[in-house]
Design an enzyme around this catalytic site. Structure first.
Site, short mmCIF file in Angstrom:
data_model
loop_
_atom_site.label_atom_id
_atom_site.label_comp_id
_atom_site.label_asym_id
_atom_site.label_seq_id
_atom_site.Cartn_x
_atom_site.Cartn_y
_atom_site.Cartn_z
N HIS B 220 0.78 -1.34 -0.21
CA HIS B 220 -0.04 -0.02 0.14
C HIS B 220 1.01 1.30 0.10
CE1 HIS B 220 -3.61 2.21 -0.54
NE2 HIS B 220 -3.04 2.98 0.40
N TYR B 224 1.88 5.32 -2.34
CA TYR B 224 2.19 6.67 -2.04
C TYR B 224 3.45 6.95 -2.51
CZ TYR B 224 -1.94 6.44 0.73
OH TYR B 224 -3.30 6.24 1.24
N HIS B 371 -10.57 1.18 -9.80
CA HIS B 371 -10.26 1.88 -8.85
C HIS B 371 -8.86 2.49 -9.24
CE1 HIS B 371 -8.56 3.68 -5.36
NE2 HIS B 371 -7.79 2.74 -4.96
N PHE B 372 -8.14 1.37 -9.41
CA PHE B 372 -6.52 1.73 -9.38
C PHE B 372 -6.18 2.41 -11.01
CE2 PHE B 372 -5.93 -2.77 -9.48
CZ PHE B 372 -5.48 -3.11 -10.92
N HIS B 373 -7.05 2.23 -11.96
CA HIS B 373 -6.70 2.90 -13.13
C HIS B 373 -6.98 4.48 -13.07
CE1 HIS B 373 -6.19 -1.26 -14.92
NE2 HIS B 373 -5.48 -0.67 -15.69
N ARG B 435 -12.30 -9.87 -10.69
CA ARG B 435 -11.17 -9.17 -11.32
C ARG B 435 -10.22 -10.17 -11.89
NH1 ARG B 435 -6.94 -6.82 -6.59
NH2 ARG B 435 -5.68 -6.19 -8.27
N ARG B 436 -9.15 -9.91 -12.50
CA ARG B 436 -8.03 -10.71 -13.15
C ARG B 436 -8.54 -12.00 -13.67
NH1 ARG B 436 -3.95 -10.66 -7.91
NH2 ARG B 436 -2.71 -8.97 -8.95
#
Lengths: 165, 544
Positions: B220, B224, B371-373, B435-436
């Site tokens: 995680h 950042y 979300h992470f795209h 997903r995946r």
């Protein structure tokens, strides 16, 4: 040398900071209240750990003969063994109104388990038993998917809960 | 000026964007497969054996290689031009580049030969070729060395400039590197104590629950590590590019300190539904995850306020008129501003993920790639592309080939990402779509999914057009661009209010002690419990 100690904050930004803190506070209280007071369950460590190399052997663990067991009327447990690339059993049938506690583990790589449209969603790890329960109140057929990549056949790994009227 | 640092940065950035080029080209194939157009048989001709090998390459190159190489290069550049001092030990930076590149080459062999089709999370007991783990470890070690190089230069700069406050960009670059040093302890232990010896046959088995926990200890804060360099540009450079000033430099510094403290002790929010972690620790990490939302809220206010200063300085009037007055004809600005807008939505979907029990509905569904795209795929990668529009001309000594093409690239990226991520979010939330997964050939596929799979495939196709424009433009700039006749300087935003940061925002010790202490409190007991229950029983499987 810089001797200033006061952090200058613009009045509008001060309001923004208060709003931010309030949002975080409200979210945290809402989520934790729902989680703990209303009994949302997350999988937690079970007393027993299992040896993934032996878990599928009949007689060695309860996963040797996976399937559905009645604990008391309307209350069942489903022991499901995950392996590349299937669940066994692949299909379970329960009467409407039945509470089912799922116990799932794997004999090989990591898998996942998500019963569509429900809060039954957890990782399935070698050596660990994942446990969550739900009550089936509406007749129908519900898929459960493996949701963690487990090799080239991953997309074929699923099963169904059939809830009869 | 700083020829050595600029040359090294050019190598880092060049390798980063080359890796990204391969990685992103594989992305649309996934969305097409989901929508029923399976082109993987055609990819076999170039050695991609399966959907999952393509997905592994996509994840490793985009999320790990592109980001790490770009960030080490960009921070070296930004730090040097911020303190205006050449590196104390230039050879250390050269060593970092060599170690990282060596690591990349070692990783690439099994990756391309289908020996490491384990996705970028490489969860054991799926067992990749040892070279895969060794190579990735070297990439991380190389990135540490870059950080050490910056720290040595900084301590020399401090001696040469007694009493002077470290400039914001240099300060934030150092915090990013120190945070990275703290948080990569997890994956370093996973690699050195478990994955590498186990893949070499020196351990009889591995403990998947412990390995996952060590992975997410780094996994995680990795987010950042990606994000802070984009924030450095948004705070430290973008206001200047827009023609304004930074609204509040002291609060910018505060938010970087908060990221140093709060980035690491919250990785368990990726493991809410892991069976081997007690609920109380998951709840603690949920609250800590919310708290790291705070410095992002500070950033949102500060960056938008800075842009408002710019818009008004450019003659913008009224409540929203200043937005129109911003330099939307400048691709570097436009790309980063659009990236910031979509990033805000990614933040919102991330808050849902962080929510202890809401996550039960979303965990490992298509919502996650949605979300992470928006976060790493847009907030970070799209910002880096925007930085590239001034940095690459600077490093290559060439004018940008076409501003117009760059603006088309920015708007198509924005549109493509909206469509793709919207489709994925809906599929995950409404239909529990995993997903995946090669959904196109999944037996459980449903007709209800089709409109959203098509929406996301359309988004993927537009993104392919966008990145084609990006690479044509970068390529033409570097290899066929007009020679620069002017000097491009790194944009550095001034502090608008003229209030300097108080001294306590310039002191490392309390923040560092706080960061380490919080990690020990939030992770110590969990790791201890997992070690007392250590089960090295999983032998390792090759399942692809």
């Amino acid at each position: 040398m810089n001797n200033q100690t006061q952090l200058h904050i613009h009045p509008i930004e001060r309001i923004w900071i208060i709003i931010s803190f309030a949002m975080i506070g409200v979210f945290a209280v809402a989520v934790l209240t729902a989680g703990f007071a209303y009994g949302f369950q997350l999988p937690v460590p079970e007393d027993r750990v299992v040896d993934p190399n032996l878990v599928a052997t009949p007689g060695a663990t309860a996963f040797g003969e996976p399937g559905l067991r009645e604990l008391s009327p309307g209350n069942m447990e489903a022991r499901i063994l995950a392996q590349t690339w299937s669940f066994s059993p692949k299909e379970i049938t329960v009467a409407v109104g039945t509470k089912v506690t799922f116990f799932v583990t794997t004999k090989d790589v990591q898998h996942g388990f998500h019963l569509e449209g429900s809060n039954i969603n957890f990782m399935v790890l070698p050596g660990q038993i994942s446990k969550l329960s739900t009550t089936f109140n509406t007749p129908g057929t519900y898929n459960f998917y493996c949701h963690e990549y487990c090799g080239v056949g991953h997309q074929t790994m699923y099963g169904q809960v059939i809830v009869t009227p | 000026m700083y020829a050595h640092e600029n040359r090294l940065t050019a190598w880092h950035v060049g390798i980063a964007f080359s890796a990204l080029m391969i990685g992103v080209l594989l992305g649309p194939f996934q969305t097409w497969e989901h929508a029923g157009l399976n082109l993987y048989p055609a990819l076999r001709a170039i050695g991609i054996q399966s959907y999952y090998q393509g997905l592994t390459i996509h994840g490793i190159l985009n999320a790990l290689v592109f980001t790490t190489f770009f960030i080490t290069g960009f921070l070296t550049f930004a730090f040097t031009h911020s303190v205006k001092r050449a590196s104390k030990y230039p050879w250390l930076h050269t060593t970092a580049l060599v170690v990282m590149t060596l690591g990349l080459l070692i990783t690439a062999v099994p990756l391309l030969l289908n020996g490491a089709t384990v996705l970028y999370t490489f969860y054991p007991p799926m067992k990749a070729d040892p070279a895969f783990y060794i190579g990735l470890t070297l990439v991380v070690v190389g990135s540490w060395i870059t950080g050490y190089g910056l720290l040595f230069t900084w301590s020399t700069w401090k001696k040469e400039n007694p009493g002077k406050q470290t400039p914001l960009i240099a300060f934030a670059s150092l915090i990013t590197m120190v945070m990275w040093q703290i948080c990569t302890v997890g994956v370093a232990i996973e690699m050195l104590a478990l994955n590498i010896p186990w893949s070499l046959g020196l351990l009889p088995g591995t403990d998947p629950q412990l390995a996952r926990t060590l992975f997410w200890f780094t996994g995680h804060p990795l987010v950042y590590f990606w994000l802070l360099p984009a924030y450095i540009s948004w705070y430290g450079m973008l206001p200047k590019q827009a023609g304004g000033k930074l609204f509040s430099e002291p609060l910018a510094r505060l938010s970087f300190w908060l990221f140093l403290i709060l980035s690491t002790p919250l990785g368990l929010h990726h493991q809410y539904v892991d069976p081997g972690i007690p609920a109380g620790w998951k709840a603690l990490h949920a609250v800590l995850t919310y708290s790291v939302f705070f410095p992002s809220m500070l950033t949102l206010f500060n960056v938008v306020a800075s842009l408002e200063i710019a818009g008004r300085a450019r003659g913008g009037k009224g409540t929203f008129g200043w937005i129109m007055a911003l330099p939307w004809n400048e691709p570097s600005f436009t790309a980063q501003a659009l990236a910031g807008i979509l990033f805000a939505f990614g933040g919102i979907s991330g808050i849902a993920n962080a929510s202890y029990d809401l996550n039960l509905v979303l965990h490992n569904t298509a919502w996650q790639p949605g979300h992470f795209h928006l976060t790493v795929g847009t907030g970070v990668a799209f910002s880096f592309m925007g930085i590239g529009y001034w940095l690459i001309p600077k490093l290559a000594g060439k004018e940008l080939w076409s501003k117009k093409v760059a603006l088309w690239q920015a708007w198509t990226y924005f549109l493509g990402m909206i469509l793709m991520s919207n489709g994925l979010h809906i599929l995950g939330l409404r239909y529990s779509v995993p997903r995946r997964s090669a959904l196109g050939v999944a037996p459980y596929g449903s007709a209800e999914w089709t409109p959203f799979l098509i929406e996301s495939a359309l988004g993927g196709t537009i993104l392919l057009i966008s990145v084609t424009l990006l690479y044509v433009n970068y390529g033409m700039t570097v290899f066929a661009g007009k020679k620069l006749t002017r000097e491009i300087e790194m944009p550095v935003a001034e502090n608008a209010e003229g209030h300097p940061a108080p001294a306590w925002l310039d002191t490392w010790r309390p923040w560092l002690v706080g960061a380490v202490a919080l990690v020990l409190v939030a992770y110590g007991p969990v790791i201890y419990m997992l070690l007392t229950r250590l089960q090295l029983t999983s032998p390792g499987f090759k399942v692809w």
